[in-house]
Design a protein around this motif. Structure first.
Motif, mmCIF file in Angstrom:
data_model
loop_
_atom_site.group_PDB
_atom_site.id
_atom_site.type_symbol
_atom_site.label_atom_id
_atom_site.label_comp_id
_atom_site.label_asym_id
_atom_site.label_seq_id
_atom_site.Cartn_x
_atom_site.Cartn_y
_atom_site.Cartn_z
ATOM 1 N N LEU A 146 -0.178 -11.156 -5.380
ATOM 2 C CA LEU A 146 -0.729 -9.813 -5.554
ATOM 3 C C LEU A 146 0.378 -8.836 -5.941
ATOM 4 O O LEU A 146 1.444 -8.804 -5.325
ATOM 5 C CB LEU A 146 -1.393 -9.344 -4.257
ATOM 6 N N GLY A 147 0.117 -8.048 -6.961
ATOM 7 C CA GLY A 147 1.063 -7.028 -7.406
ATOM 8 C C GLY A 147 0.416 -5.659 -7.387
ATOM 9 O O GLY A 147 -0.757 -5.511 -7.015
ATOM 10 N N PRO A 148 1.167 -4.624 -7.800
ATOM 11 C CA PRO A 148 0.621 -3.259 -7.779
ATOM 12 C C PRO A 148 -0.716 -3.134 -8.513
ATOM 13 O O PRO A 148 -1.613 -2.417 -8.045
ATOM 14 C CB PRO A 148 1.723 -2.450 -8.472
ATOM 15 N N ALA A 149 -0.878 -3.816 -9.650
ATOM 16 C CA ALA A 149 -2.131 -3.691 -10.410
ATOM 17 C C ALA A 149 -3.312 -4.251 -9.607
ATOM 18 O O ALA A 149 -4.431 -3.709 -9.667
ATOM 19 C CB ALA A 149 -2.013 -4.432 -11.744
ATOM 20 N N GLU A 208 -3.478 -3.155 4.377
ATOM 21 C CA GLU A 208 -3.033 -4.145 3.391
ATOM 22 C C GLU A 208 -3.551 -5.531 3.785
ATOM 23 O O GLU A 208 -3.919 -6.335 2.920
ATOM 24 C CB GLU A 208 -1.508 -4.161 3.276
ATOM 25 N N GLY A 209 -3.623 -5.805 5.082
ATOM 26 C CA GLY A 209 -4.215 -7.063 5.540
ATOM 27 C C GLY A 209 -5.675 -7.175 5.125
ATOM 28 O O GLY A 209 -6.150 -8.253 4.745
ATOM 29 N N VAL A 210 -6.396 -6.050 5.175
ATOM 30 C CA VAL A 210 -7.796 -6.036 4.726
ATOM 31 C C VAL A 210 -7.864 -6.358 3.232
ATOM 32 O O VAL A 210 -8.670 -7.193 2.787
ATOM 33 C CB VAL A 210 -8.443 -4.659 5.016
ATOM 34 N N LEU A 211 -7.004 -5.719 2.436
ATOM 35 C CA LEU A 211 -7.022 -5.953 0.985
ATOM 36 C C LEU A 211 -6.663 -7.398 0.644
ATOM 37 O O LEU A 211 -7.272 -8.004 -0.238
ATOM 38 C CB LEU A 211 -6.065 -4.993 0.286
ATOM 39 N N VAL A 212 -5.681 -7.936 1.344
ATOM 40 C CA VAL A 212 -5.287 -9.331 1.114
ATOM 41 C C VAL A 212 -6.465 -10.256 1.409
ATOM 42 O O VAL A 212 -6.693 -11.246 0.697
ATOM 43 C CB VAL A 212 -4.069 -9.671 2.002
ATOM 44 N N LEU A 264 9.421 18.072 3.959
ATOM 45 C CA LEU A 264 10.385 17.223 4.660
ATOM 46 C C LEU A 264 9.785 15.820 4.773
ATOM 47 O O LEU A 264 8.725 15.636 5.373
ATOM 48 C CB LEU A 264 10.647 17.781 6.067
ATOM 49 N N LEU A 265 10.460 14.846 4.172
ATOM 50 C CA LEU A 265 10.072 13.438 4.335
ATOM 51 C C LEU A 265 11.074 12.835 5.320
ATOM 52 O O LEU A 265 12.264 12.739 5.021
ATOM 53 C CB LEU A 265 10.120 12.712 2.995
ATOM 54 N N VAL A 266 10.585 12.434 6.492
ATOM 55 C CA VAL A 266 11.520 12.058 7.557
ATOM 56 C C VAL A 266 12.332 10.819 7.204
ATOM 57 O O VAL A 266 13.471 10.672 7.634
ATOM 58 C CB VAL A 266 10.786 11.873 8.901
ATOM 59 N N SER A 267 11.743 9.878 6.457
ATOM 60 C CA SER A 267 12.494 8.711 5.996
ATOM 61 C C SER A 267 11.979 8.279 4.637
ATOM 62 O O SER A 267 10.802 7.940 4.497
ATOM 63 C CB SER A 267 12.362 7.551 6.983
ATOM 64 N N GLY A 268 12.858 8.267 3.647
ATOM 65 C CA GLY A 268 12.458 7.902 2.292
ATOM 66 C C GLY A 268 12.524 6.405 2.029
ATOM 67 O O GLY A 268 11.740 5.885 1.246
ATOM 68 N N VAL A 269 13.462 5.689 2.669
ATOM 69 C CA VAL A 269 13.540 4.242 2.418
ATOM 70 C C VAL A 269 12.360 3.510 3.034
ATOM 71 O O VAL A 269 12.096 2.360 2.704
ATOM 72 C CB VAL A 269 14.863 3.636 2.950
ATOM 73 N N ASP A 270 11.646 4.174 3.930
ATOM 74 C CA ASP A 270 10.419 3.621 4.498
ATOM 75 C C ASP A 270 9.229 3.905 3.606
ATOM 76 O O ASP A 270 8.227 3.191 3.662
ATOM 77 C CB ASP A 270 10.203 4.245 5.887
ATOM 78 N N ARG A 271 9.314 4.957 2.777
ATOM 79 C CA ARG A 271 8.169 5.379 1.968
ATOM 80 C C ARG A 271 8.647 5.889 0.611
ATOM 81 O O ARG A 271 8.516 7.067 0.282
ATOM 82 C CB ARG A 271 7.384 6.464 2.715
ATOM 83 N N TRP A 272 9.184 4.971 -0.185
ATOM 84 C CA TRP A 272 9.688 5.362 -1.494
ATOM 85 C C TRP A 272 8.556 5.894 -2.378
ATOM 86 O O TRP A 272 8.720 6.860 -3.119
ATOM 87 C CB TRP A 272 10.377 4.172 -2.159
ATOM 88 N N GLY A 273 7.385 5.275 -2.298
ATOM 89 C CA GLY A 273 6.256 5.729 -3.119
ATOM 90 C C GLY A 273 5.865 7.158 -2.795
ATOM 91 O O GLY A 273 5.566 7.955 -3.689
ATOM 92 N N LEU A 275 0.821 -1.219 0.000
ATOM 93 C CA LEU A 275 0.000 0.000 0.000
ATOM 94 C C LEU A 275 0.853 1.266 0.000
ATOM 95 O O LEU A 275 0.449 2.291 -0.550
ATOM 96 C CB LEU A 275 -0.925 0.018 1.218
ATOM 97 N N LYS A 276 2.022 1.192 0.628
ATOM 98 C CA LYS A 276 2.884 2.380 0.592
ATOM 99 C C LYS A 276 3.255 2.711 -0.847
ATOM 100 O O LYS A 276 3.459 3.866 -1.197
ATOM 101 C CB LYS A 276 4.150 2.132 1.420
ATOM 102 N N ASN A 277 3.341 1.674 -1.682
ATOM 103 C CA ASN A 277 3.742 1.890 -3.069
ATOM 104 C C ASN A 277 2.560 2.211 -3.976
ATOM 105 O O ASN A 277 2.763 2.564 -5.129
ATOM 106 C CB ASN A 277 4.459 0.632 -3.593
ATOM 107 N N THR A 278 1.335 2.080 -3.481
ATOM 108 C CA THR A 278 0.154 2.348 -4.311
ATOM 109 C C THR A 278 -0.741 3.413 -3.670
ATOM 110 O O THR A 278 -0.888 4.504 -4.206
ATOM 111 C CB THR A 278 -0.653 1.057 -4.526
ATOM 112 N N LEU A 279 -1.296 3.104 -2.504
ATOM 113 C CA LEU A 279 -2.227 4.036 -1.860
ATOM 114 C C LEU A 279 -1.575 5.392 -1.595
ATOM 115 O O LEU A 279 -2.182 6.440 -1.848
ATOM 116 C CB LEU A 279 -2.730 3.433 -0.542
ATOM 117 N N GLU A 280 -0.343 5.396 -1.095
ATOM 118 C CA GLU A 280 0.265 6.677 -0.730
ATOM 119 C C GLU A 280 0.575 7.524 -1.964
ATOM 120 O O GLU A 280 0.490 8.747 -1.918
ATOM 121 C CB GLU A 280 1.498 6.437 0.144
#
Length: 300
Positions: free
Chosen positions: A278-281, A264-268, A120-129, A94-99
């Motif tokens: 499951l992929g991004p699409a 994401e648990g709900v979506l799964v 300011l993004l406090v951490s990018g490796v946590d939220r690349w999307g 979801l970080k890579n799609t919803l956000e």
């Protein structure tokens, strides 16, 4: 009724349970914190394995992400192996799609202007999307991985710089005990202002809320915060500090925005194909059907 449980390394004070309905399915959604106790989290996952529909892995990610490179976090792999029957997700789907969708929504709806704003993004490796989304929306981005993650006073100013920094240090960091990288347990309740200049000189502060909260300065007048997993007490605290607008990427459920791992648990649980496939699409298709909207709350 489907049952989704987030087993978190975070504080048990943030535990929450709520019933909700998605696409006609009723859900019991539960967050259980283990106060930073890795062995307790593993035991809980083993006890519930096969008895619930999906696990969220809270307070830790499976990977640090920088572009096409992913760096597996050793402690997170231990947690993931504890669930042999029930799907376990960390929110990265979801970080890579919803956000990304939330940032596009804010930019195109005009609700929160982004073009030309300092973020300011406090951490990018946590939220690349989210990092890519803010950049594509025209924000002037400062990325705080070295500052807030390692205490090194070097702001990163582009996705390229983040990729280079991640390539240098991530292979080492992912082998360290996770509590050295991210506040767990009682540390999640501590606030120690640090690098406040970057909080105050940017229009938008974005990213993981506990990372944001960890170093909050006493006042944040007029700022916009884009995050998730805030409690009612967190909202009141941000209001007292003068924050103008709060955006959470996951919707509010009974006064609480759950983490991306929970959603994401709900979506799964709703998906018609095995969760490992499951992929991004697939996530995009489910998000279209759910029509989730970010929570946008004017605080001051």
């Amino acid at each position: 009724m489907k049952h989704v449980v987030s087993v978190s390394l975070g504080s048990s004070k943030r535990n929450h349970k709520v019933e909700a309905e998605f696409l006609g399915e009723k859900f019991l959604i539960e967050r259980i914190g283990t106060d930073g106790d890795m062995e307790k989290a593993i035991t809980l996952l083993k006890e519930l394995d096969g008895k619930v529909d999906a696990f969220g892995m809270g307070g830790i990610d499976l990977y640090l992400v920088a572009g096409e490179r992913r760096y597996a976090i050793r402690d997170a792999q231990r947690l993931a192996r504890a669930a042999a029957k029930t799907p376990i997700v960390d929110g990265s789907g979801l970080k890579n799609t919803l956000e990304r969708r939330v940032i596009r929504y804010l930019a195109t709806s005009g609700r929160i202007p982004l073009a030309g704003k300092k973020a300011l993004l406090v951490s990018g490796v946590d939220r690349w999307g989210m990092a890519e989304g803010l950049t594509q929306a025209g924000c002037r981005l400062t990325i705080g991985d070295l500052m807030f993650g390692l205490g090194i006073p070097v702001p990163l100013k582009s996705l390229t710089q983040l990729k280079v920094a991640a390539a240098l240090v991530a292979p080492i960091l992912v082998r360290l005990p996770f509590e050295m990288l991210y506040p767990t347990g009682k540390k999640q309740e501590e606030i120690k202002p640090r690098f406040s200049h970057y909080y105050l000189s940017n229009d938008i502060i974005a990213g993981d809320f506990l990372f944001i909260k960890r170093h909050l300065p006493p006042e944040l007048p007029g700022k916009v915060i884009i995050t998730n997993t805030v409690t009612s007490a967190d909202v009141e605290d941000l209001k007292r500090r003068g924050v103008r607008t709060l955006v959470t990427t996951t919707p509010e459920l009974n006064g609480r925005s759950f983490g991306t791992n929970v959603m994401e648990g709900v979506l799964v649980s709703l998906a018609t194909k095995p969760w490992q496939k499951l992929g991004p699409a697939d996530y995009e298709e489910l998000l279209d059907r759910l029509d989730l909207k970010p929570r946008i709350e004017d605080l001051n």
